[in-house]
Scaffold this motif. Structure first.
Motif, PDB file in Angstrom:
ATOM      1  N   THR A 289     -21.237  23.721 -75.138  1.00  0.00           N
ATOM      2  CA  THR A 289     -20.551  24.744 -76.335  1.00  0.00           C
ATOM      3  C   THR A 289     -19.227  24.129 -76.905  1.00  0.00           C
ATOM      4  OG1 THR A 289     -20.084  26.395 -74.995  1.00  0.00           O
ATOM      5  CG2 THR A 289     -22.202  26.620 -75.830  1.00  0.00           C
ATOM      6  N   LYS A 290     -18.464  23.333 -75.818  1.00  0.00           N
ATOM      7  CA  LYS A 290     -17.282  23.016 -76.198  1.00  0.00           C
ATOM      8  C   LYS A 290     -17.204  21.592 -75.734  1.00  0.00           C
ATOM      9  CE  LYS A 290     -15.054  27.196 -75.164  1.00  0.00           C
ATOM     10  NZ  LYS A 290     -13.970  28.164 -74.144  1.00  0.00           N
ATOM     11  N   PRO A 291     -16.301  20.792 -76.458  1.00  0.00           N
ATOM     12  CA  PRO A 291     -16.061  19.480 -76.044  1.00  0.00           C
ATOM     13  C   PRO A 291     -15.636  19.104 -74.479  1.00  0.00           C
ATOM     14  CG  PRO A 291     -14.762  19.606 -78.030  1.00  0.00           C
ATOM     15  CD  PRO A 291     -15.374  21.224 -77.412  1.00  0.00           C
ATOM     16  N   LEU A 292     -16.304  18.041 -73.863  1.00  0.00           N
ATOM     17  CA  LEU A 292     -16.211  17.993 -72.716  1.00  0.00           C
ATOM     18  C   LEU A 292     -14.613  17.309 -72.378  1.00  0.00           C
ATOM     19  CD1 LEU A 292     -16.936  17.954 -69.419  1.00  0.00           C
ATOM     20  CD2 LEU A 292     -18.047  15.691 -70.196  1.00  0.00           C
ATOM     21  N   GLU A 293     -13.975  17.979 -71.451  1.00  0.00           N
ATOM     22  CA  GLU A 293     -12.702  17.198 -70.885  1.00  0.00           C
ATOM     23  C   GLU A 293     -12.626  17.155 -69.518  1.00  0.00           C
ATOM     24  OE1 GLU A 293      -9.832  20.686 -72.207  1.00  0.00           O
ATOM     25  OE2 GLU A 293     -10.179  20.198 -74.102  1.00  0.00           O
ATOM     26  N   LEU A 294     -12.170  15.828 -69.189  1.00  0.00           N
ATOM     27  CA  LEU A 294     -12.188  15.474 -67.882  1.00  0.00           C
ATOM     28  C   LEU A 294     -10.698  15.005 -67.414  1.00  0.00           C
ATOM     29  CD1 LEU A 294     -15.249  13.028 -68.053  1.00  0.00           C
ATOM     30  CD2 LEU A 294     -15.082  15.388 -67.219  1.00  0.00           C
ATOM     31  N   GLU A 295     -10.359  15.414 -66.001  1.00  0.00           N
ATOM     32  CA  GLU A 295      -9.071  15.066 -65.681  1.00  0.00           C
ATOM     33  C   GLU A 295      -9.090  13.472 -64.968  1.00  0.00           C
ATOM     34  OE1 GLU A 295      -8.033  17.637 -62.599  1.00  0.00           O
ATOM     35  OE2 GLU A 295      -8.646  19.293 -63.666  1.00  0.00           O
ATOM     36  N   THR A 296      -9.004  12.451 -66.236  1.00  0.00           N
ATOM     37  CA  THR A 296      -9.488  10.987 -65.823  1.00  0.00           C
ATOM     38  C   THR A 296      -8.313  10.560 -65.090  1.00  0.00           C
ATOM     39  OG1 THR A 296      -8.295  10.698 -67.972  1.00  0.00           O
ATOM     40  CG2 THR A 296     -10.853  10.706 -67.868  1.00  0.00           C
ATOM     41  N   ASN A 297      -7.058  11.203 -65.114  1.00  0.00           N
ATOM     42  CA  ASN A 297      -5.859  10.453 -64.085  1.00  0.00           C
ATOM     43  C   ASN A 297      -6.369  10.926 -62.533  1.00  0.00           C
ATOM     44  OD1 ASN A 297      -5.622  13.319 -64.596  1.00  0.00           O
ATOM     45  ND2 ASN A 297      -3.434  13.165 -63.906  1.00  0.00           N
ATOM     46  N   VAL A 298      -6.845  11.801 -62.436  1.00  0.00           N
ATOM     47  CA  VAL A 298      -7.354  12.161 -60.927  1.00  0.00           C
ATOM     48  C   VAL A 298      -8.725  11.333 -60.623  1.00  0.00           C
ATOM     49  CG1 VAL A 298      -8.227  13.835 -59.403  1.00  0.00           C
ATOM     50  CG2 VAL A 298      -6.531  14.357 -61.071  1.00  0.00           C
ATOM     51  N   PHE A 299      -9.652  11.061 -61.631  1.00  0.00           N
ATOM     52  CA  PHE A 299     -11.061  10.585 -61.361  1.00  0.00           C
ATOM     53  C   PHE A 299     -10.888   9.030 -61.462  1.00  0.00           C
ATOM     54  CE2 PHE A 299     -12.751  15.001 -63.063  1.00  0.00           C
ATOM     55  CZ  PHE A 299     -12.422  15.441 -61.712  1.00  0.00           C
ATOM     56  N   LEU A 300      -9.981   8.462 -62.289  1.00  0.00           N
ATOM     57  CA  LEU A 300      -9.971   7.044 -62.327  1.00  0.00           C
ATOM     58  C   LEU A 300     -10.094   6.168 -61.292  1.00  0.00           C
ATOM     59  CD1 LEU A 300      -9.826   5.220 -65.087  1.00  0.00           C
ATOM     60  CD2 LEU A 300      -7.299   5.122 -64.553  1.00  0.00           C
ATOM     61  N   THR A 301      -9.460   6.352 -60.169  1.00  0.00           N
ATOM     62  CA  THR A 301      -9.525   5.592 -58.985  1.00  0.00           C
ATOM     63  C   THR A 301     -10.661   5.797 -58.148  1.00  0.00           C
ATOM     64  OG1 THR A 301      -8.178   7.266 -57.765  1.00  0.00           O
ATOM     65  CG2 THR A 301      -6.982   5.556 -59.182  1.00  0.00           C
ATOM     66  N   LYS A 302     -11.439   6.648 -58.683  1.00  0.00           N
ATOM     67  CA  LYS A 302     -12.645   6.933 -57.519  1.00  0.00           C
ATOM     68  C   LYS A 302     -13.849   6.298 -57.814  1.00  0.00           C
ATOM     69  CE  LYS A 302     -10.304  10.423 -55.555  1.00  0.00           C
ATOM     70  NZ  LYS A 302     -10.097  10.359 -54.035  1.00  0.00           N
ATOM     71  N   GLY A 303     -13.877   5.682 -59.127  1.00  0.00           N
ATOM     72  CA  GLY A 303     -15.215   4.987 -59.473  1.00  0.00           C
ATOM     73  C   GLY A 303     -16.547   5.482 -59.565  1.00  0.00           C
ATOM     74  N   TYR A 304     -16.206   6.738 -60.110  1.00  0.00           N
ATOM     75  CA  TYR A 304     -17.501   7.645 -60.670  1.00  0.00           C
ATOM     76  C   TYR A 304     -18.244   7.086 -61.650  1.00  0.00           C
ATOM     77  CZ  TYR A 304     -14.542  11.207 -57.750  1.00  0.00           C
ATOM     78  OH  TYR A 304     -14.256  11.861 -56.694  1.00  0.00           O
ATOM     79  N   LYS A 305     -19.476   7.358 -61.686  1.00  0.00           N
ATOM     80  CA  LYS A 305     -20.566   7.184 -62.695  1.00  0.00           C
ATOM     81  C   LYS A 305     -20.937   8.487 -63.175  1.00  0.00           C
ATOM     82  CE  LYS A 305     -22.118   2.836 -60.467  1.00  0.00           C
ATOM     83  NZ  LYS A 305     -23.315   1.964 -60.184  1.00  0.00           N
ATOM     84  N   ILE A 306     -20.863   8.631 -64.410  1.00  0.00           N
ATOM     85  CA  ILE A 306     -21.295   9.800 -65.254  1.00  0.00           C
ATOM     86  C   ILE A 306     -22.188   9.244 -66.155  1.00  0.00           C
ATOM     87  CG2 ILE A 306     -20.430  12.006 -66.713  1.00  0.00           C
ATOM     88  CD1 ILE A 306     -17.722  11.451 -65.549  1.00  0.00           C
ATOM     89  N   LYS A 307     -23.490  10.235 -66.025  1.00  0.00           N
ATOM     90  CA  LYS A 307     -24.615   9.925 -67.312  1.00  0.00           C
ATOM     91  C   LYS A 307     -24.996  11.126 -67.730  1.00  0.00           C
ATOM     92  CE  LYS A 307     -28.575   7.197 -68.130  1.00  0.00           C
ATOM     93  NZ  LYS A 307     -29.877   6.115 -67.640  1.00  0.00           N
ATOM     94  N   PHE A 308     -25.094  11.137 -69.125  1.00  0.00           N
ATOM     95  CA  PHE A 308     -25.663  12.253 -69.812  1.00  0.00           C
ATOM     96  C   PHE A 308     -27.102  11.997 -69.863  1.00  0.00           C
ATOM     97  CE2 PHE A 308     -21.234  12.114 -71.012  1.00  0.00           C
ATOM     98  CZ  PHE A 308     -20.910  13.582 -71.102  1.00  0.00           C
ATOM     99  N   VAL A 309     -27.908  12.919 -69.243  1.00  0.00           N
ATOM    100  CA  VAL A 309     -29.520  12.815 -69.131  1.00  0.00           C
ATOM    101  C   VAL A 309     -30.080  13.396 -70.242  1.00  0.00           C
ATOM    102  CG1 VAL A 309     -31.169  12.680 -67.305  1.00  0.00           C
ATOM    103  CG2 VAL A 309     -28.933  12.223 -66.884  1.00  0.00           C
ATOM    104  N   ASN A 310     -31.108  12.860 -70.880  1.00  0.00           N
ATOM    105  CA  ASN A 310     -32.264  13.561 -71.499  1.00  0.00           C
ATOM    106  C   ASN A 310     -33.865  13.333 -70.914  1.00  0.00           C
ATOM    107  OD1 ASN A 310     -33.145  14.981 -74.044  1.00  0.00           O
ATOM    108  ND2 ASN A 310     -33.723  12.736 -74.946  1.00  0.00           N
ATOM    109  N   GLN A 311     -34.255  14.370 -70.901  1.00  0.00           N
ATOM    110  CA  GLN A 311     -35.659  14.441 -70.460  1.00  0.00           C
ATOM    111  C   GLN A 311     -35.825  13.621 -68.903  1.00  0.00           C
ATOM    112  OE1 GLN A 311     -38.151  16.001 -71.797  1.00  0.00           O
ATOM    113  NE2 GLN A 311     -36.869  16.853 -73.422  1.00  0.00           N
TER     114      GLN A 311
END
Length: 372
Positions: A289-311
């Motif tokens: 219901t609100k725009p997504l805000e991520l702490e990218t300065n923390v996560f940038l060095t972790k190599g995370y993969k984020i995927k938005f999933v439909n169905q």
């Protein structure tokens, strides 16, 4: 033909069982006698016009199951008498569909949320001939009969219980698919699932079926958390009472490998990301219901993969029969999520769903049709 449908006449109003006229199916369509239909959060979102489409009056419903009574001239893989589950609409011809990702079809909005078919036509009409917005997820299955496009009709085994299969067409395939298709969770791995509604609990069951050895369910509802353990969760966290990040690190000091979010909430998503091991993967299903805000300065060095999933990234014609086979083999007991309601009690079922009294409500529509 004259049928009975649950019509929402204005924003936020109750569903009213109403006699309406339904057209004959077109060349690429089928007529389905609806046996049962699941209730999904998306039906409530559309009722309240949060997505801005379709308009009113409208016939919703998008987790239908039933029996084919008529097929169009250009439908060759389905026949009269087939037991079917109805799922989301897609064109089947664009580059996205042809490469195996129909849930992201270029025409997805038009075929699922526009309130008409892709050419702007309506199948349902008031008895005086006035058009009714329909074609919700290419089916509008809150009705005794539905017209669906051949692409979103999945034939299922006749020895499977048709009255509970409808939710496989959306909510259950979404949660299970996030685990099986999107993340491809490996045996012996770890996963955290935030939110223990029907989608989240489907993810829990799928993770267990894939032999994940650490399955962490996060929610604020103690009953749902306890139930998640019955379905396969190895650990639970009540985020009102415990620090999620700290608790996950107690369970897995190096972090969790996979995450599934069904909440769409910023703080929950950030908690999950902060709990992932390096190169961990997160599937986001929840509608925000609100725009997504991520702490990218923390996560940038972790190599995370984020995927938005439909169905659940599902090719439904393949995935729904797979889930049914898993159910029949005792690996995916999704029937434990379901509570059945009479069609005429649709507003009670909606209220129970919204208030968390029921995990997955299913309307027994065929019983209504044969009693009137």
């Amino acid at each position: 033909m004259e049928i009975t449908a649950a019509v929402v006449k204005e924003k936020g109003s109750n569903f009213e069982l109403t006699k309406v006229n339904l057209d004959k199916p077109g060349a690429e369509e089928v007529l389905v006698k609806i046996v049962a239909t699941g209730i999904c959060h998306t039906d409530m979102v559309a009722r309240d016009f949060i997505m801005g489409a379709p308009n009113f009056p409208v016939i919703l419903g998008h987790e239908g199951s039933g029996i084919i009574e008529e097929v169009g001239a250009d439908v060759h893989h389905l026949k009269v008498g087939d037991h079917v589950v109805l799922t989301y609409g897609f064109c089947g011809e664009c580059e996205i569909c042809r490469t195996g990702h129909p849930a992201y079809c270029y025409e997805f909005f038009g075929r699922n949320f526009s309130g008409a078919d892709i050419e702007g036509n309506h199948h349902h009409h008031e008895l005086d001939g006035t058009d009714i917005n329909d074609n919700f997820f290419s089916q509008s299955s809150f009705a005794t009969y539905s017209i669906a496009h051949k692409n979103n009709v999945v034939a299922v085994p006749k020895d499977a219980p048709l009255e509970i299969l409808g939710p496989l067409g959306c909510g259950i395939q979404t949660g299970a698919g996030a685990i099986i298709n999107t993340l491809n969770v490996k045996a012996g791995s770890s996963v955290v699932i935030s939110g223990t509604g029907a989608v989240g609990l489907s993810a829990v069951m799928a993770a267990k079926a894939l032999s994940a050895t650490t399955i962490i369910a996060v929610d604020i509802n103690e009953e749902r958390l306890a139930f998640s353990k019955e379905l396969g969760a190895t650990h639970t966290i009540n985020s009102l009472k415990e620090n999620v990040q700290e608790r996950i690190r107690e369970i897995l000091p190096l972090g969790v490998q996979y995450g599934v979010d069904t909440t769409g909430r910023n703080e929950v998503i950030n908690n999950t990301l902060a709990s992932l091991a390096p190169i961990g993967e997160l599937a986001i299903i929840g509608v925000a219901t609100k725009p997504l805000e991520l702490e990218t300065n923390v996560f940038l060095t972790k190599g995370y993969k984020i995927k938005f999933v439909n169905q659940g990234d599902s090719v439904s014609a393949e995935f729904i029969p797979k889930l049914i086979k898993m159910y029949q083999n005792g690996q995916f007991p999704f029937d434990k999520l379901i509570k059945q309601y009479a069609f005429e009690d649709i507003n009670v079922a909606i209220e129970d769903s919204e208030k968390g009294r029921t995990i997955k409500a299913v309307l027994l529509i065929d019983k209504y049709a044969t009693s009137v």
